[in-house]
Design an enzyme around this catalytic site. Structure first.
Site, PDB file in Angstrom:
ATOM      1  N   PRO A 148      -1.088  17.970 -20.304  1.00 27.97           N
ATOM      2  CA  PRO A 148       0.348  18.171 -20.580  1.00 27.97           C
ATOM      3  C   PRO A 148       0.905  17.138 -21.558  1.00 27.97           C
TER       4      PRO A 148
ATOM      5  N   ALA B 249      15.437   0.070 -16.327  1.00 28.22           N
ATOM      6  CA  ALA B 249      16.665  -0.641 -15.939  1.00 28.22           C
ATOM      7  C   ALA B 249      16.389  -1.541 -14.734  1.00 28.22           C
TER       8      ALA B 249
ATOM      9  N   SER C  79       6.268   1.750 -10.533  1.00 28.36           N
ATOM     10  CA  SER C  79       5.924   1.589 -11.959  1.00 28.36           C
ATOM     11  C   SER C  79       5.969   2.862 -12.794  1.00 28.36           C
TER      12      SER C  79
ATOM     13  N   ARG D  78       3.265   4.668 -28.280  1.00 29.00           N
ATOM     14  CA  ARG D  78       3.104   3.573 -27.328  1.00 29.00           C
ATOM     15  C   ARG D  78       2.119   2.570 -27.943  1.00 29.00           C
TER      16      ARG D  78
ATOM     17  N   TYR E 189      13.537   3.301 -14.178  1.00 28.73           N
ATOM     18  CA  TYR E 189      12.441   2.311 -14.063  1.00 28.73           C
ATOM     19  C   TYR E 189      12.727   1.085 -14.934  1.00 28.73           C
TER      20      TYR E 189
ATOM     21  N   PHE F 247       3.203  -8.720  -9.386  1.00 27.01           N
ATOM     22  CA  PHE F 247       2.992  -7.392  -9.974  1.00 27.01           C
ATOM     23  C   PHE F 247       3.708  -6.306  -9.172  1.00 27.01           C
TER      24      PHE F 247
ATOM     25  N   LEU G 176       0.838  -1.215   0.000  1.00 21.53           N
ATOM     26  CA  LEU G 176       0.000   0.000   0.000  1.00 21.53           C
ATOM     27  C   LEU G 176       0.867   1.256   0.000  1.00 21.53           C
ATOM     28  N   THR G 177       1.722   1.362  -1.023  1.00 22.99           N
ATOM     29  CA  THR G 177       2.453   2.605  -1.266  1.00 22.99           C
ATOM     30  C   THR G 177       1.441   3.625  -1.795  1.00 22.99           C
TER      31      THR G 177
ATOM     32  N   HIS H 147      13.475  10.375 -22.956  1.00 25.66           N
ATOM     33  CA  HIS H 147      12.164   9.865 -23.373  1.00 25.66           C
ATOM     34  C   HIS H 147      12.267   8.857 -24.520  1.00 25.66           C
TER      35      HIS H 147
ATOM     36  N   THR I 272       7.737  -5.580 -18.360  1.00 27.29           N
ATOM     37  CA  THR I 272       7.326  -4.517 -19.289  1.00 27.29           C
ATOM     38  C   THR I 272       8.095  -4.589 -20.609  1.00 27.29           C
ATOM     39  N   ASP I 273       7.521  -3.981 -21.645  1.00 27.67           N
ATOM     40  CA  ASP I 273       8.231  -3.892 -22.929  1.00 27.67           C
ATOM     41  C   ASP I 273       9.383  -2.882 -22.862  1.00 27.67           C
TER      42      ASP I 273
HETATM   43  P1  NAD Z   1       1.019   0.253  -9.870  1.00 26.79           P
HETATM   44  O1  NAD Z   1       2.064   1.246  -9.518  1.00 26.79           O
HETATM   45  O2  NAD Z   1      -0.366   0.725 -10.149  1.00 26.79           O
HETATM   46  O3  NAD Z   1       0.906  -0.848  -8.730  1.00 26.79           O
HETATM   47  C1  NAD Z   1       2.015  -1.384  -8.053  1.00 26.79           C
HETATM   48  C2  NAD Z   1       1.535  -1.976  -6.744  1.00 26.79           C
HETATM   49  O4  NAD Z   1       2.644  -2.581  -6.070  1.00 26.79           O
HETATM   50  C3  NAD Z   1       0.957  -0.935  -5.770  1.00 26.79           C
HETATM   51  O5  NAD Z   1      -0.279  -1.397  -5.261  1.00 26.79           O
HETATM   52  C4  NAD Z   1       2.003  -0.838  -4.660  1.00 26.79           C
HETATM   53  O6  NAD Z   1       1.441  -0.528  -3.405  1.00 26.79           O
HETATM   54  C5  NAD Z   1       2.592  -2.240  -4.690  1.00 26.79           C
HETATM   55  N1  NAD Z   1       3.962  -2.301  -4.161  1.00 26.79           N
HETATM   56  C6  NAD Z   1       4.991  -1.446  -4.413  1.00 26.79           C
HETATM   57  N2  NAD Z   1       6.087  -1.834  -3.741  1.00 26.79           N
HETATM   58  C7  NAD Z   1       5.761  -2.968  -3.062  1.00 26.79           C
HETATM   59  C8  NAD Z   1       6.470  -3.849  -2.210  1.00 26.79           C
HETATM   60  N3  NAD Z   1       7.767  -3.641  -1.922  1.00 26.79           N
HETATM   61  N4  NAD Z   1       5.818  -4.919  -1.689  1.00 26.79           N
HETATM   62  C9  NAD Z   1       4.518  -5.127  -1.976  1.00 26.79           C
HETATM   63  N5  NAD Z   1       3.787  -4.331  -2.763  1.00 26.79           N
HETATM   64  C10 NAD Z   1       4.400  -3.258  -3.311  1.00 26.79           C
HETATM   65  O7  NAD Z   1       1.602  -0.550 -11.106  1.00 26.79           O
HETATM   66  P2  NAD Z   1       0.846  -1.268 -12.319  1.00 26.79           P
HETATM   67  O8  NAD Z   1       0.716  -0.311 -13.422  1.00 26.79           O
HETATM   68  O9  NAD Z   1      -0.343  -1.979 -11.797  1.00 26.79           O
HETATM   69  O10 NAD Z   1       1.969  -2.324 -12.744  1.00 26.79           O
HETATM   70  C11 NAD Z   1       2.022  -3.613 -12.147  1.00 26.79           C
HETATM   71  C12 NAD Z   1       3.187  -4.382 -12.741  1.00 26.79           C
HETATM   72  O11 NAD Z   1       3.028  -4.494 -14.147  1.00 26.79           O
HETATM   73  C13 NAD Z   1       4.543  -3.703 -12.529  1.00 26.79           C
HETATM   74  O12 NAD Z   1       5.488  -4.706 -12.270  1.00 26.79           O
HETATM   75  C14 NAD Z   1       4.842  -3.025 -13.860  1.00 26.79           C
HETATM   76  O13 NAD Z   1       6.223  -2.948 -14.085  1.00 26.79           O
HETATM   77  C15 NAD Z   1       4.174  -3.994 -14.823  1.00 26.79           C
HETATM   78  N6  NAD Z   1       3.691  -3.398 -16.075  1.00 26.79           N
HETATM   79  C16 NAD Z   1       2.892  -2.288 -16.071  1.00 26.79           C
HETATM   80  C17 NAD Z   1       2.399  -1.780 -17.265  1.00 26.79           C
HETATM   81  C18 NAD Z   1       1.506  -0.569 -17.308  1.00 26.79           C
HETATM   82  O14 NAD Z   1       1.214  -0.061 -18.398  1.00 26.79           O
HETATM   83  N7  NAD Z   1       1.008  -0.068 -16.188  1.00 26.79           N
HETATM   84  C19 NAD Z   1       2.739  -2.405 -18.475  1.00 26.79           C
HETATM   85  C20 NAD Z   1       3.583  -3.529 -18.442  1.00 26.79           C
HETATM   86  C21 NAD Z   1       4.035  -4.028 -17.234  1.00 26.79           C
HETATM   87  O1  DAU Z   2       5.306   0.275 -21.796  1.00 25.67           O
HETATM   88  C1  DAU Z   2       4.875  -0.221 -20.559  1.00 25.67           C
HETATM   89  C2  DAU Z   2       5.011   0.842 -19.514  1.00 25.67           C
HETATM   90  O2  DAU Z   2       3.971   1.796 -19.744  1.00 25.67           O
HETATM   91  C3  DAU Z   2       4.928   0.309 -18.084  1.00 25.67           C
HETATM   92  O3  DAU Z   2       6.005  -0.558 -17.861  1.00 25.67           O
HETATM   93  C4  DAU Z   2       4.948   1.453 -17.071  1.00 25.67           C
HETATM   94  O4  DAU Z   2       4.776   0.944 -15.757  1.00 25.67           O
HETATM   95  C5  DAU Z   2       3.807   2.397 -17.401  1.00 25.67           C
HETATM   96  O5  DAU Z   2       3.824   3.496 -16.524  1.00 25.67           O
HETATM   97  C6  DAU Z   2       3.909   2.873 -18.849  1.00 25.67           C
HETATM   98  O6  DAU Z   2       5.060   3.746 -19.038  1.00 25.67           O
HETATM   99  P1  DAU Z   2       4.983   5.068 -19.934  1.00 25.67           P
HETATM  100  O7  DAU Z   2       6.068   5.971 -19.527  1.00 25.67           O
HETATM  101  O8  DAU Z   2       4.879   4.729 -21.375  1.00 25.67           O
HETATM  102  O9  DAU Z   2       3.519   5.604 -19.453  1.00 25.67           O
HETATM  103  P2  DAU Z   2       3.014   7.071 -19.083  1.00 25.67           P
HETATM  104  O10 DAU Z   2       1.530   6.996 -18.980  1.00 25.67           O
HETATM  105  O11 DAU Z   2       3.770   7.676 -17.972  1.00 25.67           O
HETATM  106  O12 DAU Z   2       3.361   7.897 -20.408  1.00 25.67           O
HETATM  107  C7  DAU Z   2       2.835   7.502 -21.669  1.00 25.67           C
HETATM  108  C8  DAU Z   2       3.412   8.445 -22.708  1.00 25.67           C
HETATM  109  O13 DAU Z   2       2.839   9.756 -22.505  1.00 25.67           O
HETATM  110  C9  DAU Z   2       4.895   8.619 -22.599  1.00 25.67           C
HETATM  111  O14 DAU Z   2       5.444   8.775 -23.916  1.00 25.67           O
HETATM  112  C10 DAU Z   2       5.080   9.920 -21.822  1.00 25.67           C
HETATM  113  C11 DAU Z   2       3.857  10.721 -22.240  1.00 25.67           C
HETATM  114  N1  DAU Z   2       3.316  11.645 -21.212  1.00 25.67           N
HETATM  115  C12 DAU Z   2       3.096  11.160 -19.952  1.00 25.67           C
HETATM  116  C13 DAU Z   2       2.597  11.971 -18.951  1.00 25.67           C
HETATM  117  C14 DAU Z   2       2.370  11.457 -17.551  1.00 25.67           C
HETATM  118  C15 DAU Z   2       3.006  12.942 -21.542  1.00 25.67           C
HETATM  119  O15 DAU Z   2       3.165  13.378 -22.709  1.00 25.67           O
HETATM  120  N2  DAU Z   2       2.495  13.762 -20.571  1.00 25.67           N
HETATM  121  C16 DAU Z   2       2.306  13.345 -19.277  1.00 25.67           C
HETATM  122  O16 DAU Z   2       1.874  14.160 -18.418  1.00 25.67           O
END
Ligand code: NAD
Ligand code: DAU
Length: 352
Positions: free
Chosen positions: A214, A161, A84, A223, A159, A80, A34-35, A294, A133-134
């Site tokens: 923004p 890395a 992130s 994406r 992230y 998960f 629950l961060t 970026h 993630t990709d």
């Molecule tokens: P999120 O940030 O919404 O959720 C992450 C969750 O992990 C949160 O509920 C947080 O409280 C919990 N957490 C953080 N540190 C923890 C710890 N040390 N122990 C236990 N819980 C902890 O992230 P998300 O978008 O749901 O992504 C979930 C997973 O999927 C991540 O591993 C991310 O890299 C991967 N992923 C995300 C996306 C995307 O587009 N969001 C795409 C591909 C992969």
């Molecule tokens: O590709 C998978 C990844 O997608 C996951 O592993 C990550 O956890 C997830 O956060 C996501 O990363 P991105 O950086 O692609 O997502 P984000 O929504 O932060 O940004 C999407 C695109 O939009 C990116 O090119 C940055 C841009 N952006 C983002 C924000 C927050 C903007 O232009 N303006 C913004 O305010």
């Protein structure tokens, strides 16, 4: 049988748990620290459900994880839990090293010790699925072919890395210790319960509140968008049928430039909730300073998952984004709770 889902109160984890409880007879133990990103309200519909158990805790806490593994006789783990958000990783990389690398290492060690103590039958059926993630593959030019599982890792942000490092650890625990692991590398998700620091939910909420939308740099970064429920179905398929030690790319064949994504959701809002002053939401688009380092383009080739495990997404970008906008319009209470407190500090830090 019971599975453990870590990071279960986050965006994708909560969608996964909700779908699992709906579709399976197996119980779920949800573990989440629950961060700022974890939100128990995402799981509130499961309150009182005997098939679901929530535990607040850290994946790095070996005592806790070992106790859970034994108590519930877990047969699988879906990991998960992670930090992130790329922008936060630029401000505070240490949190990402701690959870994504050290946390994954500790989790692997707790699981290895439990798995070694299982009888042969349970050992044979146990699985550890790591959700990645990709972004580990780096950035593509406009004409490069989409990422395949064989692409080298070239992460560019703290992230990505840290996620790449976690993927390497998972791979090494398979090759060295025989731990039965699977890894998925997915593209950008969107859908219900998405925390509004990420592009799509941020722009939906800013649009409704008359705030700037923004766009980093020129908004032409690409994406590959996947509706979150499709990611969850892919993970279930890999958990069920995936070959141990393998990695699977997950994607929606939905490449879009950021500017087009934001214009699409503005057009849906114009239709579903027109502005009282008669102007269009698109007029709120504002170009802001680009994200350092970026990545220009991500694209996933999910042929392996499609051919070997017969998985395809159900939603197109058009159907998924409409459902998403509708969900945010219908869930004002969830939104109002999420944007209170620390969220304001983040927005202040990132956008001023
Ligand atoms: P999120 O940030 O919404 O959720 C992450 C969750 O992990 C949160 O509920 C947080 O409280 C919990 N957490 C953080 N540190 C923890 C710890 N040390 N122990 C236990 N819980 C902890 O992230 P998300 O978008 O749901 O992504 C979930 C997973 O999927 C991540 O591993 C991310 O890299 C991967 N992923 C995300 C996306 C995307 O587009 N969001 C795409 C591909 C992969
Ligand atoms: O590709 C998978 C990844 O997608 C996951 O592993 C990550 O956890 C997830 O956060 C996501 O990363 P991105 O950086 O692609 O997502 P984000 O929504 O932060 O940004 C999407 C695109 O939009 C990116 O090119 C940055 C841009 N952006 C983002 C924000 C927050 C903007 O232009 N303006 C913004 O305010």
């Amino acid at each position: 049988m019971t599975i453990l889902v870590t990071g279960a109160a986050g965006f994708i984890g909560s969608n996964f748990v909700l779908d699992w409880v709906n579709q399976s007879s197996e119980e779920v133990v949800s573990l989440d620290l629950l961060t700022y990103a974890g939100n128990l309200e995402n799981l509130s519909s499961l309150e009182g459900n005997a098939k679901h158990h929530f535990i607040k805790g850290n994946i790095s806490d070996r005592d806790l994880v070992s106790k859970l593994l034994k108590k519930y006789q877990l047969r699988a783990i879906v990991n998960f839990a992670a930090e992130s958000h790329v922008d936060r990783s630029i401000h505070s990389p240490g949190d990402f090293i701690e959870t994504n690398i050290v946390g994954t290492y500790n989790l692997l060690e707790s699981v290895r010790s439990y798995w070694n103590g299982l009888d042969e039958n349970h050992k044979k059926h146990f699985k550890f699925l790591h959700v990645s993630t990709d972004e580990v593959y780096g950035s593509l030019s406009k004409t490069d072919p989409a990422f395949r599982e064989t692409n080298p890792f070239e992460p560019n942000s703290p992230y990505s890395a840290s996620k790449a490092a976690s993927d390497h650890l998972v791979r090494a625990w398979y090759h060295t210790y025989g731990l039965p692991v699977l890894t998925t590398n997915c593209s950008n998700n969107y859908g219900p319960y998405h925390f509004p620091e990420k592009l799509i939910p941020l722009c939906i909420l800013n649009a409704l509140n008359g705030k700037p939308l923004p766009i980093y740099g020129d908004g032409q970064q690409i994406r590959d968008w996947l509706y979150v429920k499709d990611h969850c179905s892919a993970i279930r398929r890999v958990l069920d049928k995936g070959k141990l030690g393998e990695t699977y790319n997950v994607g929606g064949w939905n490449e879009k430039a950021n500017l087009d994504v934001v214009k699409t959701l503005c057009a849906i809002l114009d239709e579903l909730k027109p502005k009282v002053d008669g102007t269009k939401y698109e007029s709120q688009i504002t170009y802001v300073k680009d994200r350092p380092g970026h990545d220009r383009r991500y694209a996933i080739d999910a042929t392996k998952l499609e051919k070997e495990l017969q998985w395809r997404p159900q939603e197109t970008f058009d159907t998924g984004i409409r459902k998403t906008v509708e969900w945010y319009l219908a869930n004002e209470t969830w939104v109002s709770h999420v944007v209170s407190g620390d969220y304001k500090n983040w927005v202040q830090k990132q956008y001023t």
